[in-house]
Design a protein around this motif. Structure first.
Motif, PDB file in Angstrom:
ATOM      1  N   GLY A  17      19.961 -80.726 -41.072  1.00 28.65           N
ATOM      2  CA  GLY A  17      20.643 -80.374 -42.042  1.00 28.65           C
ATOM      3  C   GLY A  17      20.079 -80.102 -43.258  1.00 28.65           C
ATOM      4  N   SER A  18      19.272 -81.114 -43.676  1.00 31.49           N
ATOM      5  CA  SER A  18      18.348 -81.087 -44.968  1.00 31.49           C
ATOM      6  C   SER A  18      17.711 -79.877 -44.812  1.00 31.49           C
ATOM      7  N   VAL A  20      17.871 -77.139 -43.198  1.00 32.78           N
ATOM      8  CA  VAL A  20      18.778 -75.695 -43.382  1.00 32.78           C
ATOM      9  C   VAL A  20      19.132 -75.620 -44.898  1.00 32.78           C
ATOM     10  N   THR A  21      19.517 -76.748 -45.428  1.00 32.74           N
ATOM     11  CA  THR A  21      19.977 -76.559 -47.019  1.00 32.74           C
ATOM     12  C   THR A  21      18.609 -76.269 -47.942  1.00 32.74           C
ATOM     13  N   CYS A  22      17.501 -76.769 -47.393  1.00 30.46           N
ATOM     14  CA  CYS A  22      16.103 -76.752 -48.262  1.00 30.46           C
ATOM     15  C   CYS A  22      15.834 -75.181 -47.982  1.00 30.46           C
ATOM     16  N   LYS A  23      15.854 -74.673 -46.729  1.00 25.92           N
ATOM     17  CA  LYS A  23      15.346 -73.407 -46.376  1.00 25.92           C
ATOM     18  C   LYS A  23      16.458 -72.348 -47.454  1.00 25.92           C
ATOM     19  N   ALA A  24      17.771 -72.595 -47.423  1.00 30.20           N
ATOM     20  CA  ALA A  24      18.845 -71.736 -48.012  1.00 30.20           C
ATOM     21  C   ALA A  24      18.443 -71.686 -49.575  1.00 30.20           C
ATOM     22  N   ARG A  25      17.925 -73.107 -50.132  1.00 31.00           N
ATOM     23  CA  ARG A  25      17.525 -73.112 -51.592  1.00 31.00           C
ATOM     24  C   ARG A  25      16.532 -72.277 -51.761  1.00 31.00           C
ATOM     25  N   PRO A  28      17.832 -68.018 -51.034  1.00 29.30           N
ATOM     26  CA  PRO A  28      19.376 -68.134 -51.108  1.00 29.30           C
ATOM     27  C   PRO A  28      20.066 -66.758 -50.665  1.00 29.30           C
ATOM     28  N   PRO A  31      21.282 -66.681 -46.409  1.00 31.23           N
ATOM     29  CA  PRO A  31      22.711 -66.871 -46.112  1.00 31.23           C
ATOM     30  C   PRO A  31      23.815 -65.847 -46.391  1.00 31.23           C
TER      31      PRO A  31
END
Length: 93
Positions: A17-18, A20-25, A28, A31
């Motif tokens: 999960g972290s 995925v959120t790191c890649k999304a940051r 941006p 997503p």
């Protein structure tokens, strides 16, 4: 028979999960492109029953062009944003 590594399923899920959120940051617009893809496909399926006398193949081609254009545009904006962050927004040493 313990090898000495303690890997639990919950820590694996948190790591994924972290990640995925790191890649999304980092990117941006990816997503955003995925959400736009899902929205356009949902809209196309909704409008499928009220397409009038338009052929099914023409409707599908229009939906394909709309989805492809949105995703390519979002990825292009993401690349521009990444280039801006890397080259122009970097503080000068």
């Amino acid at each position: 028979m313990s090898i000495g590594t303690d890997i639990s399923l919950s820590s694996y899920d948190e790591d994924q999960g972290s990640k995925v959120t790191c890649k999304a940051r980092e990117a941006p617009f990816v997503p955003i492109a995925m959400a736009g893809f899902a929205a356009i496909v949902t809209y196309g399926l909704y409008k499928l029953k009220s397409r009038g006398n338009t052929e099914m193949s023409v409707h599908l081609i229009h939906m394909h062009v709309a989805v492809q254009g949105f995703v390519v545009g979002a990825v292009t904006l993401g690349m521009g944003y990444s280039m801006y962050k890397e080259f122009w927004a970097k503080p000068k040493p």
